[in-house]
Design an enzyme around this catalytic site. Structure first.
Site, PDB file in Angstrom:
ATOM      1  N   HIS A 231       0.833  -1.206   0.000  1.00  0.00           N
ATOM      2  CA  HIS A 231       0.000   0.000   0.000  1.00  0.00           C
ATOM      3  C   HIS A 231       0.870   1.260   0.000  1.00  0.00           C
ATOM      4  O   HIS A 231       0.425   2.328  -0.421  1.00  0.00           O
ATOM      5  CB  HIS A 231      -0.914   0.032   1.228  1.00  0.00           C
ATOM      6  CG  HIS A 231      -2.000  -1.003   1.202  1.00  0.00           C
ATOM      7  ND1 HIS A 231      -1.800  -2.297   1.625  1.00  0.00           N
ATOM      8  CD2 HIS A 231      -3.294  -0.933   0.789  1.00  0.00           C
ATOM      9  CE1 HIS A 231      -2.923  -2.980   1.482  1.00  0.00           C
ATOM     10  NE2 HIS A 231      -3.846  -2.171   0.979  1.00  0.00           N
ATOM     11  N   ASP A 304      -4.666  -6.222  -7.698  1.00  0.00           N
ATOM     12  CA  ASP A 304      -4.878  -5.582  -6.407  1.00  0.00           C
ATOM     13  C   ASP A 304      -5.166  -4.103  -6.693  1.00  0.00           C
ATOM     14  O   ASP A 304      -5.047  -3.637  -7.841  1.00  0.00           O
ATOM     15  CB  ASP A 304      -3.628  -5.738  -5.540  1.00  0.00           C
ATOM     16  CG  ASP A 304      -3.927  -5.631  -4.041  1.00  0.00           C
ATOM     17  OD1 ASP A 304      -5.022  -5.158  -3.693  1.00  0.00           O
ATOM     18  OD2 ASP A 304      -3.058  -6.006  -3.244  1.00  0.00           O
TER      19      ASP A 304
END
Length: 990
Positions: A231, A304
């Site tokens: 992230h 993702d």
């Protein structure tokens, strides 16, 4: 020598083939691919793709994100995006179930092609939705060996998601957790064993697919050994291709061969697969080459979140690069207009072909067709939250948690038994409030609770250590553990040192409510007498962990990760349950909770509204599981104090079967009593009388020709009908030490007058069933004489104490606060006071509150323990109290050829009860002929049915403020409630 060489060669070859077999034995045979691929040329698919513009075909490969927790303006903005760009799907994030479902319905209404609605639901929709069931984290699931429960969880996921209009779940996590310091995967992985991870991932995925939802396993090619979070930056997976084949990608191979529909590509730097530094999600070598061609995956590949910092590109066209690499859909697209434009430009320049776009689009549409979007219907939001929290889903959750609980240490202390010899303390480390764990411990034993915060002072620690010297067992619950490894999982030095000191100084059972990896920071936890890993900390886990401590069910969990050398992966001790109570919900034992609650609630409230009692309690158990325990109303009609589960009731005649009767059964086992011997053998005062020649069996079945009762208190009246000063006193003294009530004492010698009166009572003319208290007045002395132990002490040490029925007592005013005891009658003719904590029955009161016919007080839970022991033929909590042979004898109807329905001490159904109407039945019409129980004058009842394992407990103070109140009987409440149990069993959906 030659033979030896040949043998070595054969051995090496055999070892090689066995090794290869073991490596791949767990991988199922090759499948043709996900089922949805058969629909790529379906009529609906062809129709939709034929109607689309180029931009709409590209948009089908994009998934945008919505946050239903946001305002209506955010929703309207997303509607504009849907109407303008026609994305293929949406990912729903934080929100409430009803609002989220309504948003989904509106979004679908605005879309020409139904949207794929996805969610990150690793532990169910609760990962993104509030007010819903939270299933265990993957680490806990990794400890479970039974595939049934995990598969059912996948089915539950699918059912709940489809209720909300969701068709795709970005789960399961198929990463192998080989790095305990992983800051993003960690507890989200099923563990470090690749086969275990593979199996668990497939069982979850298979459950979802069988339920019509697309599972998307993540994070390919394997995120388990990263040290950074994608992230925030691009993690490095610095392993060889051989290692990645053997470990990281192994679960994805397994899932591919099993037929999983979707796989998510991760944002990782994997030099062994692509040394260019390109994120794996954007790498043609990794997606098209490794996943598609080498591994052979044919289903949907979805990236993702494309907005993550680990996947930035120099040109800002990550969506295009993902599609070029071989992904079918791009998730979390921040600017869909820009992404579509980027792909169109690439088509013009030849970077990607129209055929590639259309093939991807066709796969996406085929998957939509497979999940039923071609016949889309809006989600029904009526009672949605309640339906999402169906008790049937909770049953799955309970089974998962119970199967996951892992015992790592057991020095003959689990399950906890021998309660009569234990003084138990619980210490909660990391919390300062009474919670589910402590409340559940209280259901099993008398436990004193202590708390120590993470930041407790040294003085607080020292004070607690000193107080614990008074206990011979400490149950330490370790809480406040973080999910991720930073800061030693959020544990404090005080917390760690405190547990170490407790273990060093006391007999400690440690229950660890958190990430198993955090155990490594507790230096001597392996020296605890018992150690249970619960993996997480929530109400249900706390409750079930406490139940495991006392043996409510078996422990079978196996540690899915290596903590350190003390606790390697795969360890876990089996602990067998000991037939103590479990506390569950009706659905787990084949009953409908809604129907049961509705029936019992309505009857309990009927009684309150018609002043049958000011309040009551109902407890129902089946197969050793307490599935219903509810309180209604107040202690008195003044409605000042609500009825609570821990309140004590005057059991009245239930004393007969909970005090002297189990002691008598024990003495029969020990051959100190012969049921067919003359009663005078045990009560010599009856020697030489006709009554004394009758067998014990006749006394226990109420056919010894004794009068029903004798008002002994009237023997203490003077000529004016007032209490004689020779018999009674309003204060204690040396000659008046027998306490009758709060303000009344009895002459010490009067007990002999009572016994002589029983001896000389005129016998009834015919030997037949006449319910009588008189024989039961004698049993306490008989038991004391035969055992050489005072009666109260004997039953406490041999029956109530070992059962954990610690509230069960005579003279409760000596042991409990009066406001915890339900009051009975306001006596205006004998004791002239409101009775609270003193026995209601006058005869028992004249014996100082201790008699065989009445006098015991206790909670519903402890009464249930005694009767459950009977149901289990004399066995409970790891202890044999009464032999099965003796138990069977005592609960059978003794004289089936007569009108006497009684067993030995116990009551039985009316003769031909099954032919009666409910209003004439006793107990329930459907109660089996093998059932048994008793009732009490104060408004109590306990009834057990061995034919279906049911137990019914009803406690009330119907005699408050007067015994003249007969509404409990007139309304037939107890019988109707009892019948409700059988009705619910009969109507349970199979």
């Amino acid at each position: 020598m030659k033979i030896s060489s040949q043998f070595k060669i054969v051995s090496v070859l055999l070892f090689f083939f066995v090794s290869v077999y073991c490596l791949f034995a767990e991988v199922p045979p090759a499948q043709p691919g996900p089922q949805f691929l058969m629909l790529t040329n379906d009529q609906w698919v062809n129709e939709k793709i034929g109607q689309m513009t180029l931009e709409e075909k590209i948009a089908q490969l994009m998934m945008v994100t919505v946050y239903p927790r946001q305002s209506e303006s955010a929703k309207n903005s997303m509607i504009s995006v849907i109407e303008k760009f026609r994305p293929g799907g949406i990912l729903v994030m934080q929100g409430t179930p009803v609002k989220t479902a309504r948003w989904i319905n509106e979004f679908q209404e605005k879309s020409t092609v139904p949207l794929f609605v996805a969610i990150d639901g690793e532990w169910g929709i609760s990962m993104r939705m509030d007010s819903t069931i939270k299933y265990p984290y993957a680490q806990a699931l990794g400890a479970i060996k039974d595939s049934t429960f995990i598969y059912q969880m996948g089915r539950d996921f699918a059912q709940q998601m489809k209720m909300m209009g969701i068709q795709m779940n970005f789960a399961p996590v198929a990463d192998v957790s080989t790095n305990p310091q992983n800051p993003v995967i960690n507890f989200r992985s099923f563990g470090e064993d690749k086969v275990n991870v593979s199996q668990k991932a497939w069982w979850v995925a298979e459950g979802m697919q069988d339920g019509g939802v697309i599972p998307v396993a993540k994070h390919f090619p394997g995120h388990g050994d990263s040290e950074t979070d994608s992230h925030h930056e691009l993690p490095l997976i610095n392993h060889s291709k051989e290692r990645i084949d053997l470990v990281e990608s192994f679960p994805f191979r397994f899932l591919t061969e099993s037929g999983i529909a979707g796989i998510m590509s991760a944002h990782l730097n994997v030099p062994a697969l692509d040394n260019s530094g390109t994120p794996s999600s954007l790498s043609t070598k990794i997606i098209d080459g490794y996943l598609r061609k080498e591994i052979g995956f044919k289903g949907l590949v979805i990236t993702d979140a494309i907005n993550m910092k680990g996947v930035r590109t120099d040109r800002g066209n990550a969506e295009l690069e993902a599609l070029k690499a071989g992904n079918d859909m791009v998730e979390f697209v921040p600017d869909i207009g820009k992404a579509i434009a980027s792909v169109k430009q690439a088509l013009s320049s030849g970077e990607i072909t129209l055929e590639e776009i259309e093939n991807k689009c066709r796969r996406v549409l085929a998957a939509k067709r497979w999940v039923g979007l071609h016949i889309y219907e809006p989600a029904n939001t009526k009672n949605l939250t309640a339906r999402l929290n169906s008790p049937y889903f909770e049953v799955t959750n309970r089974k998962l948690i119970k199967s996951a609980l892992t015992v790592l240490v057991n020095q003959n202390v689990l399950p906890v038994e021998d309660l009569v010899n234990l003084k138990i303390a619980s210490v909660t480390l990391g919390s300062q409030k009474l919670a589910a764990f402590e409340n559940m411990l209280d259901k099993y034993a008398d436990v004193d609770h202590f708390f120590l915060s993470k930041n407790a002072t040294a003085r607080e620690m020292a004070d607690l250590r000193k107080r614990l010297d008074n206990y011979n067992l400490v149950i330490a619950g370790v809480q406040g553990i973080n999910l991720y490894p930073s800061g030693k999982y959020g544990t404090s030095e005080m917390q760690r040192n405190a547990l170490a000191d407790f273990i060093r100084d006391n007999n400690v059972i440690t229950v660890f409510f958190g990430n198993a990896y955090a155990l490594k920071h507790f230096e001597n936890v392996h020296h605890a007498k018992g150690l249970i890993v619960a993996y997480q900390n929530n109400q249900l886990t706390q409750e079930l962990a406490a139940q495991l401590v006392f043996g409510a069910f078996d422990a079978s969990g196996k540690l899915p990760v290596t903590v350190d050398k003390r606790f390697p992966c795969g360890v876990g001790l089996s602990v067998t349950g000991n037939k103590t109570f479990a506390y569950s919900i009706p659905e787990e034992v084949g009953m409908d909770s809604k129907m049961l609650a509705s029936r019992i609630d309505s009857l309990a409230i009927l009684g309150i509204e018609n002043s049958a009692y000011p309040g009551c309690q109902v407890l129902i158990a089946k197969d050793g599981n307490v599935v219903f325990h509810k309180c209604y109303g107040f202690h008195t009609y003044k409605q000042e104090q609500k009825v609570l589960p821990g309140n004590l009731y005057d059991w009245a005649s239930l004393t007969k079967v909970t005090g002297p009767l189990p002691a008598l059964m024990k003495l029969v086992d020990e051959k100190k009593i012969d049921l067919d011997a003359p009663f005078s053998n045990y009560w010599p005062a009856f020697n030489g009388t006709e009554r004394g020649k009758l067998p014990v069996r006749d006394f226990l079945t109420h056919q010894a020709r004794l009068p029903a009762w004798i008002p002994f208190w009237r023997m203490g009246l003077d000529e004016e009908g007032k209490l004689s000063r020779e018999v009674f006193s309003d204060h204690p003294s040396a000659g008046f030490s027998v306490r009758v009530s709060e303000h009344l004492y009895l002459n010490n010698n009067f007990k002999q007058a009572i016994l002589d009166t029983i001896k000389n009572a005129k016998s009834l003319p015919v030997k037949k069933y006449v319910y009588s208290d008189l024989g039961f007045h004698l049993y306490p002395d008989i038991i004391a004489n035969l055992t050489n132990v005072p009666y109260e002490e004997f039953i406490k040490q041999n029956i109530h104490g070992p059962l954990g029925a610690y509230s069960t007592t005579y003279k409760p005013y000596l042991h409990f606060p009066l406001d915890n005891i339900i009051p009975t009658e306001t006596d205006d003719f004998f004791r002239n006071e409101k009775l609270r904590g003193f026995v209601h029955d006058e005869g028992a009161a004249m014996l100082g509150g201790v008699s065989g016919n009445a006098g015991l007080f206790g909670t519903a839970n402890d009464l249930a323990k005694i009767f459950q022991m009977y149901l289990q033929k004399g066995y409970f909590g790891g202890k044999r109290f009464i032999s099965e042979k003796t138990m069977n004898e005592f609960i059978r109807r003794q004289f089936p050829d007569s009108n006497n329905r009684r067993a030995l001490g116990f009551d039985k159904p009316l003769v031909n009860n099954h032919r009666n109407k409910l209003k004439d039945a006793y107990p329930a019409v459907d109660a089996s002929k093998n059932s048994f129980g008793h009732t009490g004058y104060t408004g109590t009842m306990a009834w057990a049915d061995p034919d279906n394992g049911t137990l019914f407990i009803f406690l009330s103070n119907r005699v408050h403020p007067t015994r003249d109140n007969l509404q409990l009987f007139n309304l037939n409440i107890r019988t109707a409630m009892h019948q409700s149990i059988y009705d619910c069993l009969a109507h349970f959906p199979r």
